[in-house]
Design a protein around this motif. Structure first.
Motif, PDB file in Angstrom:
ATOM      1  N   UNK A  57       4.282 -10.580   8.185  1.00  7.90           N
ATOM      2  CA  UNK A  57       4.583 -10.165   9.551  1.00  7.90           C
ATOM      3  C   UNK A  57       3.914  -8.818   9.811  1.00  7.90           C
ATOM      4  N   UNK A  58       3.904  -8.372  11.060  1.00  6.81           N
ATOM      5  CA  UNK A  58       3.183  -7.168  11.429  1.00  6.81           C
ATOM      6  C   UNK A  58       3.748  -5.942  10.720  1.00  6.81           C
ATOM      7  N   UNK A  59       2.882  -5.210  10.069  1.00  8.58           N
ATOM      8  CA  UNK A  59       3.248  -3.953   9.416  1.00  8.58           C
ATOM      9  C   UNK A  59       1.959  -3.238   9.058  1.00  8.58           C
ATOM     10  N   UNK A  60       2.101  -1.998   8.650  1.00 11.03           N
ATOM     11  CA  UNK A  60       0.933  -1.217   8.269  1.00 11.03           C
ATOM     12  C   UNK A  60       1.347  -0.245   7.170  1.00 11.03           C
ATOM     13  N   UNK A  61       0.551  -0.200   6.122  1.00 13.11           N
ATOM     14  CA  UNK A  61       0.858   0.702   5.012  1.00 13.11           C
ATOM     15  C   UNK A  61      -0.402   1.310   4.435  1.00 13.11           C
ATOM     16  N   UNK A  62      -0.320   2.597   4.100  1.00 12.09           N
ATOM     17  CA  UNK A  62      -1.336   3.203   3.257  1.00 12.09           C
ATOM     18  C   UNK A  62      -1.111   2.700   1.839  1.00 12.09           C
ATOM     19  N   UNK A  63      -2.193   2.384   1.144  1.00 11.33           N
ATOM     20  CA  UNK A  63      -2.039   1.754  -0.164  1.00 11.33           C
ATOM     21  C   UNK A  63      -3.111   2.229  -1.125  1.00 11.33           C
ATOM     22  N   UNK A  64      -2.711   2.345  -2.391  1.00 11.66           N
ATOM     23  CA  UNK A  64      -3.657   2.605  -3.469  1.00 11.66           C
ATOM     24  C   UNK A  64      -3.272   1.785  -4.691  1.00 11.66           C
ATOM     25  N   UNK A  65      -4.304   1.389  -5.423  1.00  2.00           N
ATOM     26  CA  UNK A  65      -4.110   0.704  -6.693  1.00  2.00           C
ATOM     27  C   UNK A  65      -4.419   1.699  -7.794  1.00  2.00           C
ATOM     28  N   UNK A  66      -3.500   1.845  -8.742  1.00  2.00           N
ATOM     29  CA  UNK A  66      -3.628   2.842  -9.790  1.00  2.00           C
ATOM     30  C   UNK A  66      -3.719   2.140 -11.140  1.00  2.00           C
ATOM     31  N   UNK A  67      -4.805   2.406 -11.864  1.00  2.00           N
ATOM     32  CA  UNK A  67      -5.001   1.842 -13.194  1.00  2.00           C
ATOM     33  C   UNK A  67      -4.813   2.932 -14.230  1.00  2.00           C
ATOM     34  N   UNK A  68      -3.907   2.720 -15.174  1.00  2.00           N
ATOM     35  CA  UNK A  68      -3.709   3.676 -16.258  1.00  2.00           C
ATOM     36  C   UNK A  68      -3.680   2.920 -17.585  1.00  2.00           C
ATOM     37  N   UNK A  69      -3.824   3.604 -18.702  1.00  3.09           N
ATOM     38  CA  UNK A  69      -3.775   2.921 -19.998  1.00  3.09           C
ATOM     39  C   UNK A  69      -2.410   2.332 -20.324  1.00  3.09           C
ATOM     40  N   UNK A  70      -1.357   2.769 -19.599  1.00  4.12           N
ATOM     41  CA  UNK A  70      -0.002   2.316 -19.914  1.00  4.12           C
ATOM     42  C   UNK A  70       0.573   1.387 -18.847  1.00  4.12           C
ATOM     43  N   UNK A  71      -0.243   0.983 -17.881  1.00  2.00           N
ATOM     44  CA  UNK A  71       0.254   0.067 -16.867  1.00  2.00           C
ATOM     45  C   UNK A  71      -0.349   0.332 -15.506  1.00  2.00           C
ATOM     46  N   UNK A  72      -0.239  -0.662 -14.633  1.00  2.00           N
ATOM     47  CA  UNK A  72      -0.833  -0.605 -13.306  1.00  2.00           C
ATOM     48  C   UNK A  72       0.245  -0.393 -12.244  1.00  2.00           C
ATOM     49  N   UNK A  73      -0.159   0.231 -11.149  1.00  2.00           N
ATOM     50  CA  UNK A  73       0.729   0.448 -10.009  1.00  2.00           C
ATOM     51  C   UNK A  73       0.071  -0.043  -8.738  1.00  2.00           C
ATOM     52  N   UNK A  74       0.868  -0.602  -7.843  1.00  2.00           N
ATOM     53  CA  UNK A  74       0.492  -0.781  -6.449  1.00  2.00           C
ATOM     54  C   UNK A  74       1.369   0.164  -5.652  1.00  2.00           C
ATOM     55  N   UNK A  75       0.757   1.135  -4.998  1.00  2.00           N
ATOM     56  CA  UNK A  75       1.481   2.202  -4.312  1.00  2.00           C
ATOM     57  C   UNK A  75       1.407   1.969  -2.813  1.00  2.00           C
ATOM     58  N   UNK A  76       2.554   2.034  -2.148  1.00  2.00           N
ATOM     59  CA  UNK A  76       2.633   1.763  -0.720  1.00  2.00           C
ATOM     60  C   UNK A  76       3.348   2.886   0.008  1.00  2.00           C
ATOM     61  N   UNK A  77       2.709   3.379   1.031  1.00  2.00           N
ATOM     62  CA  UNK A  77       3.321   4.351   1.919  1.00  2.00           C
ATOM     63  C   UNK A  77       3.309   3.793   3.327  1.00  2.00           C
ATOM     64  N   UNK A  78       4.372   3.092   3.698  1.00  2.00           N
ATOM     65  CA  UNK A  78       4.388   2.387   4.975  1.00  2.00           C
ATOM     66  C   UNK A  78       4.372   3.357   6.146  1.00  2.00           C
ATOM     67  N   UNK A  79       3.542   3.019   7.125  1.00  2.00           N
ATOM     68  CA  UNK A  79       3.458   3.788   8.360  1.00  2.00           C
ATOM     69  C   UNK A  79       4.254   3.124   9.471  1.00  2.00           C
ATOM     70  N   UNK A  80       4.778   1.941   9.203  1.00  2.00           N
ATOM     71  CA  UNK A  80       5.673   1.219  10.109  1.00  2.00           C
ATOM     72  C   UNK A  80       6.933   0.875   9.322  1.00  2.00           C
ATOM     73  N   UNK A  81       8.012   0.460   9.990  1.00  2.00           N
ATOM     74  CA  UNK A  81       9.180   0.003   9.233  1.00  2.00           C
ATOM     75  C   UNK A  81       8.802  -1.109   8.254  1.00  2.00           C
ATOM     76  N   UNK A  82       9.421  -1.100   7.086  1.00  2.00           N
ATOM     77  CA  UNK A  82       9.108  -2.093   6.060  1.00  2.00           C
ATOM     78  C   UNK A  82       9.881  -3.367   6.353  1.00  2.00           C
ATOM     79  N   UNK A  83       9.202  -4.489   6.595  1.00  2.00           N
ATOM     80  CA  UNK A  83       9.917  -5.724   6.907  1.00  2.00           C
ATOM     81  C   UNK A  83      10.619  -6.293   5.681  1.00  2.00           C
TER      82      UNK A  83
END
Length: 311
Positions: A90-116
């Motif tokens: 559904x409609x939403x907008x988020x700033x996002x980054x993918x983070x790769x580290x030797x101990x695990x991966x992250x998907x980082x989300x900073x929503x600019x709209x309410x999170x559905x």
């Protein structure tokens, strides 16, 4: 831009688009009617590998940069360029980054709209070989599908929930990525009640094709902030990675239960020093159990993680 960075930027789009007990151990192998259906429905292993599993981190949009910088300063690795995406059906907008580290991966989300709904409740994103097969296998193993598969620009996603309340995302890439194995596979830390522990573990084993590495009915509860007490701790390994199941009464001191992932490092003291220098707070100083030392850390933006020595 280097080839590695091009791959990482592409990976960021992928990650952003996808977002997001008392019975004996032998009882996990006992198949009831639902389990028999699961056994016949699962044609094969749908997991791809733990280096493709991402912890989903939700922070305020203004905190994304500070959080990512702090996490990388603590563990090393690299991050994609930050971009704005629609990562939900559904409609939403988020700033996002993918983070790769030797101990695990992250998907980082900073929503600019309410999170559905229900995004933000899922803890991890697991790459699967086929989204339809994975959802069918999860359903057959006893999971609920709370967001049915939906398309994104480069694949498909779904969100499922297991008995006991664990919510996770399954995702599939149109073009499969290729990452090197992790130096240390992180722990997916799952808290469940004694009423659903066996049920959850049985279902998860059916789906993941994993195995119980240990089932300790009298583990040191100091590792969850209750020294002098014991609790049941179950460790599971599968091609989805490692899972630690904490069977508790829910009466946990802060911040236990708030964390989703545990990270193994070679030098806990040095890692905590780097974390603090990068703006993180040590919420619980190192506690030494019989087998390992563990600490709880809060990174800028509010992400809480467990860090322990050993891999």
């Amino acid at each position: 831009m280097s080839i590695d960075m091009i791959k990482l930027v592409r990976s960021s789009a992928i990650a952003a688009a996808f977002l997001i007990g008392i019975a004996p151990l032998a009882s996990f192998a006992d198949a009831g009617p639902h389990d028999a259906t699961a056994a016949s429905a699962i044609k094969g292993r749908v997991a791809v590998g733990p280096q493709y599993d991402t912890t989903h981190v939700y922070v305020a949009s203004a905190d994304v940069d500070t959080f990512v910088q702090s996490f990388l300063a603590t563990f090393g690795g690299k991050a994609s360029q930050k971009a704005v995406f629609t990562v939900t059906p559904t409609l939403s907008k988020t700033a996002s980054q993918y983070v790769q580290t030797p101990v695990g991966m992250l998907s980082v989300f900073g929503f600019e709209t309410p999170v559905p709904y229900p995004f933000g409740n899922e803890r991890t994103g697991y790459l699967v070989t086929d989204i339809d097969d994975a959802v069918k296998a999860a359903r057959a193993a006893g999971a609920d599908v709370i967001v049915e598969p939906f398309d994104d620009p480069i694949g498909k996603d779904a969100i499922i929930q297991w008995p006991g309340g664990l919510v996770m995302q399954l995702y599939w890439h149109t073009k499969a990525p290729n990452y090197a194995p992790l130096q240390s596979v992180p722990d997916n830390r799952v808290y469940v009640s004694r009423y659903e522990a066996n049920n959850f573990v049985r279902r998860w084993l059916r789906f993941s094709h994993g195995k119980v590495v240990s089932d300790n009915a009298r583990a040191d509860a100091g590792v969850i902030g209750k020294p002098g007490e014991t609790f049941r701790q179950i460790r599971i390994d599968s091609n989805f990675g490692r899972m630690v199941v904490f069977v508790t009464d829910g009466k946990l001191p802060f911040p236990f239960g708030k964390e989703t992932t545990g990270y193994g490092v070679d030098d806990l003291a040095a890692t905590l020093q780097r974390a603090q220098a990068a703006g993180a707070k040590v919420l619980v100083p190192p506690y030494a159990s019989a087998s390992y030392k563990t600490a709880m850390v809060e990174f800028p933006g509010g992400y809480i993680a467990e860090i322990h020595d050993g891999r």
